[in-house]
Design a protein around this motif. Structure first.
Motif, PDB file in Angstrom:
ATOM      1  N   THR A 173      34.289  -0.322  -3.444  1.00  0.00           N
ATOM      2  CA  THR A 173      34.353  -1.476  -3.355  1.00  0.00           C
ATOM      3  C   THR A 173      34.825  -2.331  -2.261  1.00  0.00           C
ATOM      4  OG1 THR A 173      36.397  -2.796  -4.659  1.00  0.00           O
ATOM      5  CG2 THR A 173      36.519  -0.883  -4.266  1.00  0.00           C
ATOM      6  N   GLU A 174      35.282  -3.299  -2.083  1.00  0.00           N
ATOM      7  CA  GLU A 174      35.014  -3.868  -0.502  1.00  0.00           C
ATOM      8  C   GLU A 174      36.536  -3.926  -0.749  1.00  0.00           C
ATOM      9  OE1 GLU A 174      34.482  -8.161   0.621  1.00  0.00           O
ATOM     10  OE2 GLU A 174      33.526  -8.532  -1.022  1.00  0.00           O
ATOM     11  N   ASN A 175      37.890  -4.121  -1.411  1.00  0.00           N
ATOM     12  CA  ASN A 175      39.159  -4.573  -1.616  1.00  0.00           C
ATOM     13  C   ASN A 175      39.774  -3.112  -2.796  1.00  0.00           C
ATOM     14  OD1 ASN A 175      39.201  -7.113  -0.184  1.00  0.00           O
ATOM     15  ND2 ASN A 175      38.156  -7.971  -2.124  1.00  0.00           N
ATOM     16  N   SER A 176      39.482  -2.003  -2.435  1.00  0.00           N
ATOM     17  CA  SER A 176      40.118  -1.040  -3.449  1.00  0.00           C
ATOM     18  C   SER A 176      42.050  -1.041  -3.711  1.00  0.00           C
ATOM     19  CB  SER A 176      40.255   0.325  -2.575  1.00  0.00           C
ATOM     20  OG  SER A 176      41.157   1.093  -1.042  1.00  0.00           O
ATOM     21  N   SER A 230      33.989   1.535   1.105  1.00  0.00           N
ATOM     22  CA  SER A 230      33.705  -0.096   1.214  1.00  0.00           C
ATOM     23  C   SER A 230      32.259  -0.181   0.876  1.00  0.00           C
ATOM     24  CB  SER A 230      34.555  -0.226   2.082  1.00  0.00           C
ATOM     25  OG  SER A 230      33.930   0.419   3.179  1.00  0.00           O
ATOM     26  N   SER A 231      31.050   0.307   0.854  1.00  0.00           N
ATOM     27  CA  SER A 231      29.541  -0.553   0.824  1.00  0.00           C
ATOM     28  C   SER A 231      28.848   1.147   0.619  1.00  0.00           C
ATOM     29  CB  SER A 231      29.721  -0.803   2.172  1.00  0.00           C
ATOM     30  OG  SER A 231      29.637   0.548   3.078  1.00  0.00           O
ATOM     31  N   THR A 264      37.140   6.295  -3.232  1.00  0.00           N
ATOM     32  CA  THR A 264      36.658   4.990  -2.884  1.00  0.00           C
ATOM     33  C   THR A 264      35.981   4.917  -1.392  1.00  0.00           C
ATOM     34  OG1 THR A 264      38.607   4.150  -1.405  1.00  0.00           O
ATOM     35  CG2 THR A 264      38.694   3.455  -3.999  1.00  0.00           C
ATOM     36  N   GLU A 309      29.345  -6.559   3.120  1.00  0.00           N
ATOM     37  CA  GLU A 309      29.283  -5.030   3.489  1.00  0.00           C
ATOM     38  C   GLU A 309      28.795  -5.251   5.033  1.00  0.00           C
ATOM     39  OE1 GLU A 309      26.113  -3.372   1.257  1.00  0.00           O
ATOM     40  OE2 GLU A 309      27.719  -2.431   0.152  1.00  0.00           O
ATOM     41  N   ARG A 328      29.546  -8.090  -3.275  1.00  0.00           N
ATOM     42  CA  ARG A 328      30.795  -7.681  -1.738  1.00  0.00           C
ATOM     43  C   ARG A 328      30.355  -7.603  -1.321  1.00  0.00           C
ATOM     44  NH1 ARG A 328      30.305  -2.903  -4.425  1.00  0.00           N
ATOM     45  NH2 ARG A 328      28.504  -1.203  -3.490  1.00  0.00           N
TER      46      ARG A 328
END
Length: 208
Positions: free
Chosen positions: A75-78, A99-100, A97, A134, A132
């Motif tokens: 996820t881009e927004n953990s 982000s990409s 986690t 990336e 998301r």
């Protein structure tokens, strides 16, 4: 890019091969260089050490009996999911986690045998956004690309697409052990089932 790799490697201590996934994120246009804007987006609000560790950290390979229960969350927004991550960790589930997808791929190259050990013990689950940003580019098919990557690597672990909107996630119906939802209770049930070691189906399917 060669100068950048040498400089970054020197900063990291001079004994680390820079993963291709990291370079892909930095050179988002594929022209062989790193711009200040792409570097700034890559680092974001984290420290450079924290960001690079996503690509380079290795994990000790457990036996199937020793494997911790693990959720890999892309996820881009953990920060938006802190409560759910805390919930998982309260059940003794380790959460990693990314982000990409590029970051996950690079990490999995370093930790392939570890991932297989946890997956083979049925103690691994994935969660992902449906879409998301990336590397500064919006990816509307982020969830589908993750599923395609996992199944292409013969990883049959459960994968749940969890997002504020999942209307474009009908593709989950074409994959086994895949689902999509906007319902936090479905997400919590998915997490709890991993902790309990049960094979649940409530989350399987499109927009459940």
């Amino acid at each position: 890019m060669d100068v950048f790799q040498v400089s970054l490697n020197t900063w990291l201590g001079g004994n680390l091969a820079i993963p291709n996934g990291l370079l892909f994120q930095l050179d988002e246009q594929g022209f062989g260089g790193v711009t200040p804007s792409s570097f700034s987006r890559f680092v974001g609000s984290k420290s450079l050490t924290q960001v690079i560790s996503q690509y380079t950290n290795t994990v000790t390979i457990p036996t199937e009996q020793e494997a911790d229960r693990l959720i890999i969350w892309v996820t881009e927004n953990s920060a938006d999911y802190v409560a759910s991550i805390d919930y998982a960790e309260s059940l003794d589930i380790k959460v990693i986690t990314f982000s990409s997808l590029a970051a996950l791929k690079s990490w999995m190259q370093f930790n392939h045998h570890f991932v297989l050990a946890v997956a083979n013990s049925h103690r691994l689950r994935f969660i992902s956004d449906s879409a998301r940003n990336e590397g500064g580019t919006f990816n509307p098919a982020a969830g589908e690309l993750l599923l395609r990557f996992l199944r292409g690597r013969l990883l049959a672990s459960p994968c749940l697409i969890f997002a504020p909107a999942v209307e474009t996630t009908a593709y989950v119906a074409t994959y086994e052990r895949a689902g999509s939802t906007t319902d936090i209770q479905i997400l919590r049930g998915y997490i709890k089932a991993l902790a309990e070691g049960v094979r649940d189906l409530e989350w399987v399917g499109f927009n459940v």
